[in-house]
Write a protein that holds these residues in place. Structure first.
Motif, PDB file in Angstrom:
ATOM      1  N   LEU A 185       0.804  -1.293   0.051  1.00 57.04           N
ATOM      2  CA  LEU A 185       0.076   0.025   0.002  1.00 57.04           C
ATOM      3  C   LEU A 185       0.757   1.308   0.043  1.00 57.04           C
ATOM      4  N   SER A 186       0.311   2.051  -0.507  1.00 57.23           N
ATOM      5  CA  SER A 186       1.000   3.737  -0.468  1.00 57.23           C
ATOM      6  C   SER A 186       0.914   3.920   0.851  1.00 57.23           C
ATOM      7  N   GLU A 187       1.609   4.989   1.337  1.00 61.19           N
ATOM      8  CA  GLU A 187       1.858   5.521   2.757  1.00 61.19           C
ATOM      9  C   GLU A 187       0.510   6.451   2.959  1.00 61.19           C
ATOM     10  N   SER A 188       0.159   6.179   4.305  1.00 64.15           N
ATOM     11  CA  SER A 188      -1.034   7.080   4.585  1.00 64.15           C
ATOM     12  C   SER A 188      -0.655   8.819   4.349  1.00 64.15           C
ATOM     13  N   GLY A 189      -1.649   9.603   4.196  1.00 61.72           N
ATOM     14  CA  GLY A 189      -1.653  10.844   4.081  1.00 61.72           C
ATOM     15  C   GLY A 189      -1.747  11.510   5.549  1.00 61.72           C
ATOM     16  N   ASP A 190      -1.461  12.571   5.707  1.00 59.60           N
ATOM     17  CA  ASP A 190      -1.693  13.501   7.130  1.00 59.60           C
ATOM     18  C   ASP A 190      -3.081  13.329   7.740  1.00 59.60           C
ATOM     19  N   ASP A 191      -3.758  13.492   6.767  1.00 61.89           N
ATOM     20  CA  ASP A 191      -5.426  13.430   7.281  1.00 61.89           C
ATOM     21  C   ASP A 191      -5.747  11.842   7.547  1.00 61.89           C
ATOM     22  N   GLU A 192      -5.221  11.066   7.153  1.00 66.05           N
ATOM     23  CA  GLU A 192      -5.577   9.564   7.528  1.00 66.05           C
ATOM     24  C   GLU A 192      -4.901   9.563   8.688  1.00 66.05           C
ATOM     25  N   LEU A 193      -3.833   9.646   8.722  1.00 64.20           N
ATOM     26  CA  LEU A 193      -2.683   9.388   9.999  1.00 64.20           C
ATOM     27  C   LEU A 193      -3.352  10.261  11.347  1.00 64.20           C
ATOM     28  N   ASP A 194      -3.795  11.436  11.054  1.00 62.15           N
ATOM     29  CA  ASP A 194      -4.472  12.118  12.172  1.00 62.15           C
ATOM     30  C   ASP A 194      -5.651  11.527  12.728  1.00 62.15           C
ATOM     31  N   MET A 195      -6.591  10.894  11.863  1.00 60.84           N
ATOM     32  CA  MET A 195      -7.852  10.224  12.295  1.00 60.84           C
ATOM     33  C   MET A 195      -7.320   9.013  12.876  1.00 60.84           C
ATOM     34  N   ILE A 196      -6.493   8.069  12.623  1.00 59.89           N
ATOM     35  CA  ILE A 196      -6.207   6.884  12.805  1.00 59.89           C
ATOM     36  C   ILE A 196      -5.440   7.004  14.185  1.00 59.89           C
ATOM     37  N   ASP A 197      -4.748   8.098  14.635  1.00 58.89           N
ATOM     38  CA  ASP A 197      -4.290   8.667  15.824  1.00 58.89           C
ATOM     39  C   ASP A 197      -5.280   8.623  17.043  1.00 58.89           C
ATOM     40  N   THR A 198      -6.518   8.965  16.643  1.00 58.88           N
ATOM     41  CA  THR A 198      -7.713   9.270  17.453  1.00 58.88           C
ATOM     42  C   THR A 198      -8.552   7.957  17.875  1.00 58.88           C
ATOM     43  N   LEU A 199      -7.958   6.534  17.352  1.00 59.25           N
ATOM     44  CA  LEU A 199      -8.540   5.443  17.552  1.00 59.25           C
ATOM     45  C   LEU A 199      -7.836   4.592  18.548  1.00 59.25           C
ATOM     46  N   PRO A 200      -8.742   4.160  19.597  1.00 57.48           N
ATOM     47  CA  PRO A 200      -8.079   3.545  20.805  1.00 57.48           C
ATOM     48  C   PRO A 200      -7.536   1.825  20.402  1.00 57.48           C
ATOM     49  N   ASN A 201      -8.127   1.395  19.184  1.00 57.29           N
ATOM     50  CA  ASN A 201      -7.737   0.180  18.728  1.00 57.29           C
ATOM     51  C   ASN A 201      -6.595   0.383  17.511  1.00 57.29           C
ATOM     52  N   ALA A 202      -6.387   1.480  17.281  1.00 55.24           N
ATOM     53  CA  ALA A 202      -5.385   1.653  16.169  1.00 55.24           C
ATOM     54  C   ALA A 202      -3.969   0.638  16.384  1.00 55.24           C
ATOM     55  N   GLU A 203      -3.558   0.136  15.306  1.00 53.38           N
ATOM     56  CA  GLU A 203      -2.284  -0.670  15.486  1.00 53.38           C
ATOM     57  C   GLU A 203      -1.633  -0.297  13.857  1.00 53.38           C
ATOM     58  N   PHE A 204      -0.334  -0.774  13.931  1.00 56.19           N
ATOM     59  CA  PHE A 204       0.635  -0.427  12.799  1.00 56.19           C
ATOM     60  C   PHE A 204      -0.104  -0.472  11.329  1.00 56.19           C
ATOM     61  N   ASN A 205      -1.023  -1.660  11.378  1.00 58.63           N
ATOM     62  CA  ASN A 205      -1.621  -2.117  10.004  1.00 58.63           C
ATOM     63  C   ASN A 205      -2.968  -1.602   9.708  1.00 58.63           C
ATOM     64  N   SER A 206      -3.448  -0.418  10.573  1.00 60.24           N
ATOM     65  CA  SER A 206      -4.782   0.227  10.376  1.00 60.24           C
ATOM     66  C   SER A 206      -4.556   1.187   9.453  1.00 60.24           C
ATOM     67  N   ARG A 207      -5.930   1.108   8.668  1.00 61.13           N
ATOM     68  CA  ARG A 207      -5.995   2.127   7.410  1.00 61.13           C
ATOM     69  C   ARG A 207      -7.438   2.648   7.643  1.00 61.13           C
ATOM     70  N   LEU A 208      -7.579   3.702   6.817  1.00 63.87           N
ATOM     71  CA  LEU A 208      -8.976   4.167   6.474  1.00 63.87           C
ATOM     72  C   LEU A 208      -9.506   3.383   5.227  1.00 63.87           C
ATOM     73  N   ALA A 209     -10.513   2.708   4.737  1.00 65.28           N
ATOM     74  CA  ALA A 209     -10.711   2.250   3.735  1.00 65.28           C
ATOM     75  C   ALA A 209     -11.082   3.342   2.557  1.00 65.28           C
ATOM     76  N   CYS A 210     -11.619   4.167   3.006  1.00 66.46           N
ATOM     77  CA  CYS A 210     -11.890   5.329   1.972  1.00 66.46           C
ATOM     78  C   CYS A 210     -10.477   6.033   1.363  1.00 66.46           C
ATOM     79  N   GLN A 211      -9.595   5.733   1.946  1.00 67.44           N
ATOM     80  CA  GLN A 211      -8.229   6.267   1.555  1.00 67.44           C
ATOM     81  C   GLN A 211      -7.348   5.410   0.759  1.00 67.44           C
ATOM     82  N   LEU A 212      -7.995   4.118   0.502  1.00 63.03           N
ATOM     83  CA  LEU A 212      -7.155   3.245  -0.250  1.00 63.03           C
ATOM     84  C   LEU A 212      -8.299   2.986  -1.705  1.00 63.03           C
ATOM     85  N   ARG A 213      -7.362   3.483  -2.528  1.00 62.49           N
ATOM     86  CA  ARG A 213      -7.824   3.576  -4.028  1.00 62.49           C
ATOM     87  C   ARG A 213      -7.507   1.727  -4.464  1.00 62.49           C
ATOM     88  N   LEU A 214      -8.196   1.334  -4.928  1.00 60.19           N
ATOM     89  CA  LEU A 214      -7.986   0.003  -5.650  1.00 60.19           C
ATOM     90  C   LEU A 214      -6.910  -0.088  -6.845  1.00 60.19           C
TER      91      LEU A 214
END
Length: 108
Positions: A61-90
């Motif tokens: 996968l491509s690297e996460s953008g700043d907006d995605e990283l900021d949102m993932i940082d708010t998740l209590p269950n985030a892990e190294f492999n966490s992504r937002l599906a809306c930010q992953l283009r097939l």
């Protein structure tokens, strides 16, 4: 066409076929296949209700953008492999990827 494996909240894994020539996001694919993805913000990386954990294929996968990283940082269950599906283009390099739905883990 690529194949994406999706593990739902019950642990069941299903394979779904996805086109790579329509610029679809993983979130759009999940919603089209009736997975319980809220996508409250409509794919703007503002709500994290499309949070997934990429169990296989994360390295492609491509690297996460700043907006995605900021949102993932708010998740209590985030892990190294966490992504937002809306930010992953097939894309072709996602063939065989395994994602686990994770948005409502924060309620567990």
């Amino acid at each position: 066409m690529i194949t994406i494996k999706v593990q739902d909240y019950s642990g069941e894994i299903k394979e779904i076929q996805a086109p790579t020539d329509m610029n679809l996001s993983l979130m759009e694919l999940l919603k089209a296949n009736e997975y319980p993805v809220l996508a409250t913000c409509g794919g703007m990386a503002l709500c994290a209700t499309c949070h997934v954990k990429v169990e296989e294929g994360f390295e492609n996968l491509s690297e996460s953008g700043d907006d995605e990283l900021d949102m993932i940082d708010t998740l209590p269950n985030a892990e190294f492999n966490s992504r937002l599906a809306c930010q992953l283009r097939l894309k072709d390099n996602m063939d065989g990827m395994l994602v686990r739905l994770a948005a409502d883990e924060q309620d567990v």
